[in-house]
Design an enzyme around this catalytic site. Sequence first.
Site, mmCIF file in Angstrom:
data_model
loop_
_atom_site.group_PDB
_atom_site.id
_atom_site.type_symbol
_atom_site.label_atom_id
_atom_site.label_comp_id
_atom_site.label_asym_id
_atom_site.label_seq_id
_atom_site.Cartn_x
_atom_site.Cartn_y
_atom_site.Cartn_z
ATOM 1 N N ASN A 9 1.003 -1.441 -0.107
ATOM 2 C CA ASN A 9 -0.268 0.193 -0.016
ATOM 3 C C ASN A 9 0.923 1.279 -0.148
ATOM 4 O OD1 ASN A 9 -1.822 2.231 0.430
ATOM 5 N ND2 ASN A 9 -2.132 1.549 2.783
ATOM 6 N N TRP A 10 1.192 2.294 -0.758
ATOM 7 C CA TRP A 10 1.960 2.722 -0.852
ATOM 8 C C TRP A 10 1.270 4.438 -0.876
ATOM 9 C CZ3 TRP A 10 3.798 2.545 -7.077
ATOM 10 C CH2 TRP A 10 4.621 1.329 -7.190
ATOM 11 N N LYS A 11 0.191 3.922 0.132
ATOM 12 C CA LYS A 11 -0.475 5.666 0.469
ATOM 13 C C LYS A 11 -0.188 6.744 -0.287
ATOM 14 C CE LYS A 11 -0.002 3.225 4.975
ATOM 15 N NZ LYS A 11 0.170 3.169 6.171
ATOM 16 N N HIS A 94 -9.351 1.516 5.280
ATOM 17 C CA HIS A 94 -8.104 1.441 5.583
ATOM 18 C C HIS A 94 -8.613 2.498 6.784
ATOM 19 C CE1 HIS A 94 -4.288 2.108 6.328
ATOM 20 N NE2 HIS A 94 -3.399 1.560 5.090
ATOM 21 N N GLU A 96 -6.754 4.520 7.852
ATOM 22 C CA GLU A 96 -6.652 6.362 7.816
ATOM 23 C C GLU A 96 -7.803 7.404 6.769
ATOM 24 O OE1 GLU A 96 -2.674 5.706 5.291
ATOM 25 O OE2 GLU A 96 -1.732 5.140 7.105
ATOM 26 N N GLU A 166 -4.923 -5.083 10.726
ATOM 27 C CA GLU A 166 -4.467 -3.304 10.727
ATOM 28 C C GLU A 166 -4.141 -2.707 11.912
ATOM 29 O OE1 GLU A 166 -2.196 -2.685 6.864
ATOM 30 O OE2 GLU A 166 -3.667 -0.781 6.682
ATOM 31 N N SER A 212 4.126 -1.728 10.362
ATOM 32 C CA SER A 212 5.142 -2.469 10.192
ATOM 33 C C SER A 212 5.732 -3.130 9.806
ATOM 34 C CB SER A 212 5.598 -1.627 11.832
ATOM 35 O OG SER A 212 4.894 -0.036 11.962
ATOM 36 N N GLY A 234 5.230 0.680 4.213
ATOM 37 C CA GLY A 234 5.987 1.769 3.717
ATOM 38 C C GLY A 234 7.306 0.838 3.300
HETATM 39 P P1 13P Z 1 2.521 0.097 7.996
HETATM 40 O O1 13P Z 1 4.025 -1.069 7.070
HETATM 41 O O2 13P Z 1 3.861 1.655 6.646
HETATM 42 O O3 13P Z 1 3.032 0.551 9.118
HETATM 43 O O4 13P Z 1 1.637 0.532 6.924
HETATM 44 C C1 13P Z 1 1.049 -0.364 7.295
HETATM 45 C C2 13P Z 1 -0.421 0.094 6.427
HETATM 46 O O5 13P Z 1 -1.236 1.169 7.088
HETATM 47 C C3 13P Z 1 -0.643 -1.109 5.507
HETATM 48 O O6 13P Z 1 -2.211 -0.016 4.725
#
Ligand code: 13P
Length: 248
Positions: A9-11, A94, A96, A166, A212, A234
């Site tokens: 997930n590149w966000k 998600h 976020e 998550e 993470s 990330g």
């Molecule tokens: P990280 O791997 O950066 O903690 O993010 C997890 C995430 O939100 C994947 O959707």
Amino acid sequence: MRKPFIAGNWKMYKTAAQAVEFAEEFKKIYKASDVRVAIAAPFTQLWALKKAFEGTGIGVAAQNMHWEDQGAFTGEISAPMLKEIGVDYVIIGHSERREYFGETDETVNKKVLKALAEGILPILCCGESLAVREAGKEKEFVGGQIRADFAGVSAEDAKKVTVAYEPIWAIGTGKTATPDQAQEMCAYIRSVLEELYGDDISEEIAIQYGGSVKPANASELMSQDDIDGALVGGASLKPADFLEIVHF
Ligand code: 13P
């Protein structure tokens, strides 16, 4: 047997040119295996990424979509728009999006139903905050999300959904859930799915862990019975890191 499924997930990272650069680099080092792989990228990269991954078996995912086909919804993207460019998956709900963009279980559920109706495979996110976990209510909370987000989803369609567990306290914090903590919650999610759809269906649904995930912890997380893959933030931004996780 459930096939492992690793999605990046590149966000809100990378431009389209940078996405293609990633794809070209990744294709050089990637070897197809029985692990399903996808990248969830910002909308503006999906077209280019789909083309760059052609013939590799690597899927492309959107990170959100609207539940209507079209309409006066400035700034939104619909399922038919994603389908037209061959998008395979869509991340829905998600944390976020729930936290910063007002997504609720009600809108998440509408989006899940719409994605399934259009033949785009949902990656449905759930997970508790630190406050909920400290109050010992993580199962109650996540169970509630699963029940609400799957409302009206048929058993046949439920098999097409990937659930991504998550925990919010583990996202981008470097604080990974321990394999035991992650397994306990993923097993619990499967038990809720069993209540809803029965044993056979719940055993077919892929459940990912996210929060993470790194090359160093991926294989231990993946070896847990009820963890079928990972949703990687990330560590999916660099081809070599993502590859190590894909080849866990
Ligand atoms: P990280 O791997 O950066 O903690 O993010 C997890 C995430 O939100 C994947 O959707």
